[in-house]
Scaffold this motif. Sequence first.
Motif, PDB file in Angstrom:
ATOM      1  N   ARG A 130      34.359  53.269  30.548  1.00  0.00           N
ATOM      2  CA  ARG A 130      33.361  52.276  30.959  1.00  0.00           C
ATOM      3  C   ARG A 130      34.032  51.023  31.524  1.00  0.00           C
ATOM      4  O   ARG A 130      33.565  50.451  32.511  1.00  0.00           O
ATOM      5  N   CYS A 206      26.596  52.072  37.362  1.00  0.00           N
ATOM      6  CA  CYS A 206      27.509  51.516  36.357  1.00  0.00           C
ATOM      7  C   CYS A 206      26.754  51.117  35.088  1.00  0.00           C
ATOM      8  O   CYS A 206      27.156  51.473  33.974  1.00  0.00           O
ATOM      9  N   GLU A 210      27.062  52.623  31.313  1.00  0.00           N
ATOM     10  CA  GLU A 210      27.405  51.699  30.219  1.00  0.00           C
ATOM     11  C   GLU A 210      26.368  51.751  29.099  1.00  0.00           C
ATOM     12  O   GLU A 210      26.711  51.642  27.920  1.00  0.00           O
TER      13      GLU A 210
END
Length: 249
Positions: A130, A206, A210
């Motif tokens: 991550r 993203c 996450e």
Amino acid sequence: MNIRIAAPRATFQEQVLEQIGRDICSGRYRPGQVLPSEPELCQRFGYSRIVIREAIKSLAAKGMLEVSRRIGTLVLEHSRWNLFDPQIIVWRAECAEIASVMARDLMELRRIVEPAAARLAALRASADNRRALRAAYMAMERAVAGKGDYVEADLAFHTTILTACGNQYVRQMQEAMGAILRSIFEVVTQKPGGPMRTLPMHEAVCIAIEQADLEAAERATLALIEDADVDWQVLLQSRLATGRSGTLT
């Protein structure tokens, strides 16, 4: 007249390999055709028979050539080639003649692999994964602001997802997928404002990874691919209309 190929830091064998590979992919040497003899190739490139033989051996290992004492060195049909070989991907991407079919097939492959990989990354990504993904996204932001290479940052973003999905077979495909993605990104980033426009789409991917949101990661990745496909088709048609060649044109 001898031809020497400018390829900094490449060995003589690598230089010959690159040029003959491009010659085959561009259609200079077509399937079913026999390559010029070793003496002719030595004269063309200005290198020894050993150099020529090693280059031919490498191309044969990629499935592009078959060496026969009776016939000579035969160019094989595309179906025999290792189409996932990163060099073959690049060489074919430079050829205008096959661009439209290759563009379609590569985008279809992206739709098959990447949304599912993003879904798995949302499920399995480690803390390091991550962080690497966020770092790649931030590098894209800096590149849009003129501080870095956008294509390299974009490539790092997508290959991080392939790593984070935790599937050993997808990881084995990473080198080939990296070559495919680079070919695509080098085209679509040519569209004015394109990188800036896609930043929010990348950030959505993203954030979904996450937050371990599997469905959102899959949807956001597919949206990115669809957007890239539209830009690619526009740029592809523009290049073909002007008769230019280049990376995946």
